[in-house]
Write a protein that holds these residues in place. Structure first.
Motif, mmCIF file in Angstrom:
data_model
loop_
_atom_site.group_PDB
_atom_site.id
_atom_site.type_symbol
_atom_site.label_atom_id
_atom_site.label_comp_id
_atom_site.label_asym_id
_atom_site.label_seq_id
_atom_site.Cartn_x
_atom_site.Cartn_y
_atom_site.Cartn_z
ATOM 1 N N ILE A 257 -4.622 0.932 9.573
ATOM 2 C CA ILE A 257 -4.725 1.980 10.592
ATOM 3 C C ILE A 257 -3.866 3.183 10.194
ATOM 4 O O ILE A 257 -2.693 3.055 9.886
ATOM 5 C CB ILE A 257 -4.266 1.437 11.967
ATOM 6 C CG1 ILE A 257 -5.135 0.245 12.379
ATOM 7 C CG2 ILE A 257 -4.305 2.537 13.025
ATOM 8 C CD1 ILE A 257 -6.599 0.524 12.533
ATOM 9 N N LYS A 258 -4.493 4.327 10.216
ATOM 10 C CA LYS A 258 -3.822 5.545 9.763
ATOM 11 C C LYS A 258 -3.039 6.202 10.900
ATOM 12 O O LYS A 258 -3.305 5.960 12.072
ATOM 13 C CB LYS A 258 -4.854 6.524 9.211
ATOM 14 C CG LYS A 258 -5.569 5.977 7.979
ATOM 15 C CD LYS A 258 -6.526 6.985 7.418
ATOM 16 C CE LYS A 258 -7.345 6.419 6.257
ATOM 17 N NZ LYS A 258 -6.552 5.948 5.141
ATOM 18 N N ASP A 259 -2.115 7.064 10.499
ATOM 19 C CA ASP A 259 -1.263 7.746 11.487
ATOM 20 C C ASP A 259 -2.099 8.489 12.523
ATOM 21 O O ASP A 259 -1.839 8.437 13.716
ATOM 22 C CB ASP A 259 -0.334 8.752 10.776
ATOM 23 C CG ASP A 259 0.642 8.065 9.841
ATOM 24 O OD1 ASP A 259 0.879 6.856 10.018
ATOM 25 O OD2 ASP A 259 1.151 8.732 8.925
ATOM 26 N N ARG A 260 -3.102 9.208 12.056
ATOM 27 C CA ARG A 260 -3.878 10.022 12.994
ATOM 28 C C ARG A 260 -4.687 9.156 13.959
ATOM 29 O O ARG A 260 -4.923 9.558 15.102
ATOM 30 C CB ARG A 260 -4.788 10.994 12.234
ATOM 31 C CG ARG A 260 -5.741 10.368 11.260
ATOM 32 C CD ARG A 260 -6.647 11.441 10.650
ATOM 33 N NE ARG A 260 -7.627 10.868 9.760
ATOM 34 C CZ ARG A 260 -7.456 10.719 8.457
ATOM 35 N NH1 ARG A 260 -6.331 11.120 7.903
ATOM 36 N NH2 ARG A 260 -8.391 10.183 7.707
ATOM 37 N N TRP B 181 -5.996 -4.318 15.657
ATOM 38 C CA TRP B 181 -5.665 -3.262 14.692
ATOM 39 C C TRP B 181 -4.755 -3.753 13.572
ATOM 40 O O TRP B 181 -4.528 -3.048 12.613
ATOM 41 C CB TRP B 181 -5.001 -2.088 15.426
ATOM 42 C CG TRP B 181 -5.994 -1.065 15.864
ATOM 43 C CD1 TRP B 181 -7.333 -1.261 16.059
ATOM 44 C CD2 TRP B 181 -5.740 0.309 16.149
ATOM 45 N NE1 TRP B 181 -7.914 -0.085 16.459
ATOM 46 C CE2 TRP B 181 -6.960 0.884 16.517
ATOM 47 C CE3 TRP B 181 -4.600 1.097 16.140
ATOM 48 C CZ2 TRP B 181 -7.080 2.224 16.864
ATOM 49 C CZ3 TRP B 181 -4.706 2.436 16.485
ATOM 50 C CH2 TRP B 181 -5.949 2.991 16.849
ATOM 51 N N ARG B 182 -4.227 -4.937 13.722
ATOM 52 C CA ARG B 182 -3.283 -5.421 12.710
ATOM 53 C C ARG B 182 -4.027 -5.728 11.401
ATOM 54 O O ARG B 182 -5.098 -6.324 11.415
ATOM 55 C CB ARG B 182 -2.569 -6.672 13.200
ATOM 56 C CG ARG B 182 -1.589 -6.367 14.314
ATOM 57 C CD ARG B 182 -0.814 -7.595 14.707
ATOM 58 N NE ARG B 182 0.038 -7.344 15.855
ATOM 59 C CZ ARG B 182 1.297 -6.917 15.764
ATOM 60 N NH1 ARG B 182 1.840 -6.711 14.589
ATOM 61 N NH2 ARG B 182 2.008 -6.731 16.856
ATOM 62 N N GLY B 183 -3.433 -5.294 10.327
ATOM 63 C CA GLY B 183 -4.016 -5.554 9.014
ATOM 64 C C GLY B 183 -5.247 -4.721 8.719
ATOM 65 O O GLY B 183 -5.984 -4.986 7.780
ATOM 66 N N ASP C 78 0.844 -1.203 0.000
ATOM 67 C CA ASP C 78 0.000 0.000 0.000
ATOM 68 C C ASP C 78 0.875 1.247 0.000
ATOM 69 O O ASP C 78 1.907 1.279 0.677
ATOM 70 C CB ASP C 78 -0.871 0.056 1.269
ATOM 71 C CG ASP C 78 -1.931 -1.028 1.301
ATOM 72 O OD1 ASP C 78 -2.254 -1.554 0.224
ATOM 73 O OD2 ASP C 78 -2.425 -1.337 2.406
ATOM 74 N N PHE C 79 0.452 2.243 -0.739
ATOM 75 C CA PHE C 79 1.056 3.577 -0.650
ATOM 76 C C PHE C 79 -0.060 4.512 -0.197
ATOM 77 O O PHE C 79 -0.876 4.918 -1.011
ATOM 78 C CB PHE C 79 1.569 4.052 -2.014
ATOM 79 C CG PHE C 79 2.678 3.225 -2.596
ATOM 80 C CD1 PHE C 79 3.998 3.573 -2.372
ATOM 81 C CD2 PHE C 79 2.406 2.122 -3.368
ATOM 82 C CE1 PHE C 79 5.026 2.829 -2.916
ATOM 83 C CE2 PHE C 79 3.424 1.358 -3.917
ATOM 84 C CZ PHE C 79 4.738 1.707 -3.691
ATOM 85 N N ASP C 80 -0.110 4.764 1.072
ATOM 86 C CA ASP C 80 -1.206 5.576 1.603
ATOM 87 C C ASP C 80 -0.604 6.798 2.295
ATOM 88 O O ASP C 80 0.140 6.652 3.269
ATOM 89 C CB ASP C 80 -2.000 4.715 2.604
ATOM 90 C CG ASP C 80 -3.172 5.465 3.203
ATOM 91 O OD1 ASP C 80 -3.249 6.703 3.034
ATOM 92 O OD2 ASP C 80 -4.017 4.810 3.851
ATOM 93 N N PRO C 81 -0.901 7.985 1.811
ATOM 94 C CA PRO C 81 -0.298 9.175 2.423
ATOM 95 C C PRO C 81 -0.645 9.331 3.899
ATOM 96 O O PRO C 81 0.057 10.030 4.624
ATOM 97 C CB PRO C 81 -0.879 10.332 1.602
ATOM 98 C CG PRO C 81 -2.047 9.778 0.888
ATOM 99 C CD PRO C 81 -1.805 8.313 0.708
ATOM 100 N N ASP C 82 -1.715 8.666 4.334
ATOM 101 C CA ASP C 82 -2.126 8.791 5.732
ATOM 102 C C ASP C 82 -1.586 7.665 6.602
ATOM 103 O O ASP C 82 -1.951 7.545 7.769
ATOM 104 C CB ASP C 82 -3.654 8.801 5.840
ATOM 105 C CG ASP C 82 -4.227 10.090 5.271
ATOM 106 O OD1 ASP C 82 -3.527 11.119 5.334
ATOM 107 O OD2 ASP C 82 -5.349 10.055 4.739
#
Lengths: 153, 186
Positions: B39-42, B34-36, A92-96
């Motif tokens: 999950i986003k940084d925020r 949460w694995r897989g 995946d290339f996800d900016p977030d």
């Protein structure tokens, strides 16, 4: 990456990278490389995170620095197309997510770390067990990267 | 015993076991549920920073790209990231070496509080202290912890920052407001 005058290079089109996303589509346009190098440039309609885009705006990949065979170019394009398609399923290339770095699909685990861990002597089994990663997915990523860098003959 | 919350790329069972065996610190691994799950940084910041355990990640860009998810009072954010001027990538070994080097220079690290501090740890014994001010990340100071007097100074700064307050001190509605809408319970 440095731009190298080569028969086959890949160039990202800046104007198509406005929206964020990750997917790389099929080669949209094929054109001869400038300066009569005898090769061609593949233009991809690509959506990349803007941050990545800024750093990759100028990159080219030199696949055949010495060969000018059109047969090889065709094989390279074919291989690249399949490799890119396969890459979409396992990376995946996800900016977030993890700052937009290439990560193992679904995770926050960067592909760069997989390679670095292997370089430090880890095995895929060790990585999968110690970090709760999917072993099959790890193998798939490495296979696809291998195909991506391969020179079809 | 201090507990560190690890991001997914650092969540090694071996590291957790080594910490347990050492008896000075514990590691909370990335949650299985949460694995897989992409999950986003925020989401990670919103979940872990209001918690009790300092959050350890290899993603230095979090500070710069999601400062709005770093509240004034938080559990502590430790970024273990290689300098960009060398060919080195974050690995379990890199994280271990970097943290071990800091521990060696930082007596009483296991009793220190990292609350309300954002630290970027490098493997050359340099530690950067960051802060989010008016929604923007600012580098406050860089410490070369190989020098004992500098290390002492860092310790006193960390203690002062920790004394500013705890996340738990936030009232429940305030804490809920600080959470991004997408993570609020329905």
């Amino acid at each position: 990456m440095t731009t190298v005058a080569s028969p086959l290079s890949i160039r990202l089109l800046p104007e198509t990278a406005e929206s964020e996303g990750a997917s790389v589509q099929m080669a949209k346009q094929v054109a001869p490389t400038p300066a009569g190098s005898g090769g061609m440039t593949l233009y991809f309609e690509q959506k990349v995170p803007r941050r990545i885009h800024e750093t990759t705006r100028e990159w080219s990949v030199s696949l055949y620095p010495t060969t000018r065979s059109t047969h090889r170019e065709r094989l390279a394009l074919e291989r690249l197309t399949h490799a890119r398609e396969a890459l979409r399923h396992c990376v995946d290339f996800d900016p977030d997510r993890y700052g937009g770095a290439a990560v193992i699909a679904g995770t926050r685990f960067p592909v760069s770390q997989v390679l670095a861990e292997l370089a430090e002597g880890a095995s895929i089994v060790d990585l999968a067990e110690d970090l709760s990663l999917d072993r099959a997915k790890l193998s798939q990523v490495l296979s696809v990267l291998s195909a991506y860098l391969d020179r079809p003959r | 015993v201090i507990t560190f919350q690890f991001d997914e790329n650092a969540s090694s069972y071996k590291t957790a076991a080594a910490c347990d065996a050492g008896g000075l610190a514990k590691v909370a691994l990335f949650p299985d549920e949460w694995r897989g799950k992409r999950i986003k940084d925020r989401q990670v910041l919103a979940r872990f920073l209001p918690g009790a355990n300092p959050f350890v990640t290899g993603d230095a860009s979090m500070i710069h790209e999601h400062p709005e998810y770093i509240p004034e009072l938080h559990a502590g954010l430790l970024v273990v990231s290689p300098p960009t001027d060398r060919v080195r990538t974050t690995t379990r070994q890199f994280i271990k070496e970097t943290i071990d080097a800091l521990k060696k220079r930082f007596p009483g690290w296991d009793r220190a509080s990292f609350r309300n501090s954002i630290l970027v740890l490098r493997d050359d014994e340099r530690v950067q202290l960051w802060e989010v001010r008016s929604g923007k990340p600012e580098l406050l100071e860089e410490f070369h912890v190989a020098k004992p007097e500098i290390c002492k100074r860092l310790q006193s700064i960390l203690a002062e920052r920790a004394s500013r307050g705890t996340v738990e001190a936030l009232s429940e509605p305030a804490a809920a407001d600080a959470r991004p809408a997408e993570l609020k319970p329905n």
